[in-house]
Design a protein around this motif. Sequence first.
Motif, mmCIF file in Angstrom:
data_model
loop_
_atom_site.group_PDB
_atom_site.id
_atom_site.type_symbol
_atom_site.label_atom_id
_atom_site.label_comp_id
_atom_site.label_asym_id
_atom_site.label_seq_id
_atom_site.Cartn_x
_atom_site.Cartn_y
_atom_site.Cartn_z
ATOM 1 N N VAL A 1 17.194 5.300 5.957
ATOM 2 C CA VAL A 1 16.499 4.063 5.622
ATOM 3 C C VAL A 1 15.001 4.338 5.712
ATOM 4 O O VAL A 1 14.550 5.127 6.556
ATOM 5 C CB VAL A 1 16.899 2.913 6.571
ATOM 6 N N ARG A 2 14.246 3.726 4.836
ATOM 7 C CA ARG A 2 12.799 3.924 4.870
ATOM 8 C C ARG A 2 12.174 3.238 6.078
ATOM 9 O O ARG A 2 12.549 2.116 6.426
ATOM 10 C CB ARG A 2 12.169 3.392 3.581
ATOM 11 N N VAL A 3 11.234 3.922 6.694
ATOM 12 C CA VAL A 3 10.543 3.366 7.865
ATOM 13 C C VAL A 3 9.872 2.045 7.508
ATOM 14 O O VAL A 3 9.894 1.086 8.282
ATOM 15 C CB VAL A 3 9.506 4.379 8.401
ATOM 16 N N ARG B 1 8.517 8.039 4.202
ATOM 17 C CA ARG B 1 9.063 8.402 5.507
ATOM 18 C C ARG B 1 10.393 7.688 5.720
ATOM 19 O O ARG B 1 10.498 6.486 5.495
ATOM 20 C CB ARG B 1 8.097 8.036 6.634
ATOM 21 N N VAL B 2 11.397 8.443 6.154
ATOM 22 C CA VAL B 2 12.725 7.870 6.359
ATOM 23 C C VAL B 2 13.259 8.248 7.740
ATOM 24 O O VAL B 2 12.789 9.194 8.381
ATOM 25 C CB VAL B 2 13.726 8.342 5.275
ATOM 26 N N LEU B 3 14.272 7.474 8.171
ATOM 27 C CA LEU B 3 14.986 7.726 9.416
ATOM 28 C C LEU B 3 16.465 7.885 9.103
ATOM 29 O O LEU B 3 17.005 7.147 8.269
ATOM 30 C CB LEU B 3 14.815 6.541 10.379
ATOM 31 N N GLN C 1 12.888 10.916 15.154
ATOM 32 C CA GLN C 1 12.316 11.857 14.185
ATOM 33 C C GLN C 1 12.285 11.253 12.781
ATOM 34 O O GLN C 1 13.275 10.691 12.318
ATOM 35 C CB GLN C 1 13.148 13.136 14.161
ATOM 36 N N THR C 2 11.156 11.345 12.120
ATOM 37 C CA THR C 2 11.029 10.878 10.741
ATOM 38 C C THR C 2 10.934 12.075 9.797
ATOM 39 O O THR C 2 10.499 13.160 10.191
ATOM 40 C CB THR C 2 9.784 9.995 10.557
ATOM 41 N N TYR C 3 11.365 11.853 8.570
ATOM 42 C CA TYR C 3 11.317 12.882 7.534
ATOM 43 C C TYR C 3 10.685 12.272 6.299
ATOM 44 O O TYR C 3 10.778 11.052 6.081
ATOM 45 C CB TYR C 3 12.720 13.396 7.200
ATOM 46 N N VAL C 4 10.056 13.094 5.478
ATOM 47 C CA VAL C 4 9.450 12.617 4.238
ATOM 48 C C VAL C 4 10.339 13.019 3.076
ATOM 49 O O VAL C 4 10.570 14.204 2.831
ATOM 50 C CB VAL C 4 8.031 13.188 4.046
ATOM 51 N N ILE C 5 10.870 12.006 2.386
ATOM 52 C CA ILE C 5 11.737 12.232 1.232
ATOM 53 C C ILE C 5 11.216 11.378 0.081
ATOM 54 O O ILE C 5 11.054 10.163 0.229
ATOM 55 C CB ILE C 5 13.194 11.861 1.551
ATOM 56 N N ASN C 6 10.922 12.024 -1.033
ATOM 57 C CA ASN C 6 10.347 11.341 -2.203
ATOM 58 C C ASN C 6 9.082 10.559 -1.818
ATOM 59 O O ASN C 6 8.913 9.388 -2.193
ATOM 60 C CB ASN C 6 11.370 10.401 -2.844
ATOM 61 N N SER C 7 8.240 11.199 -1.060
ATOM 62 C CA SER C 7 6.934 10.662 -0.639
ATOM 63 C C SER C 7 7.046 9.461 0.309
ATOM 64 O O SER C 7 6.063 8.759 0.538
ATOM 65 C CB SER C 7 6.088 10.263 -1.866
#
Length: 206
Positions: free
Chosen positions: A82-84, A105-107, A97-103
């Motif tokens: 889900v997007r932050v 930030r997601v969890l 921890q967050t990750y960047v997917i398709n510009s």
Amino acid sequence: MMMRRVGVASAAPVPEWLETLLTTRFFLACAAHPASPRNECNMFCLDCRGAPPPAFCYYCRAHRHTGHRVIQIRRSSYHDVVRVSEVEDVLDTAGVQTYVINSARVLFLNERPQPRGAGAAAGKAAASPYNCEICGRALLDPFRFCSLGCKLVDTKRSNGHAAATGAGGAGADEAATEAGGSKDAAAARPQGRRRKGIPHRAPFWS
């Protein structure tokens, strides 16, 4: 230099909808719109409770959830994210921890298997100095948890420990009060004078 891990224990209450979100199966075909092109159930309503399925499609949102708080679940490597930006105002995400997917930030919603083998992902995992405090998964940055699910496990543990500590402290205070009262009562009880000997009556024949 050792970096501080991001996120501390939070006293914020857990939203009622969070556990439902984490246990819901997404991306199934919508039973109400089987012939529609965008019928995958990747929406979740934060306001609805009860009978309606927790996951629904684009068309269900337009018909049943107008004006509701709805978030969209996405996929990354076959896992739900889900997007932050969609949950940061309604959920405490500190320490996850967050990750960047398709510009964006997601969890991740839930725990994922640890990479194994000799691939690049497994090599990065083995070299990482950071790990999830619940499942042990390697993290990219100094966060505490790999997912919202792992943070929820920690929150429940912390709440249970706090409740047990509070109950134990109250019991100890009551026991101390009772013990103190018993000592005070014993100290306040009048003590009779001990008799020095057994009296003897004079014989009748004296």
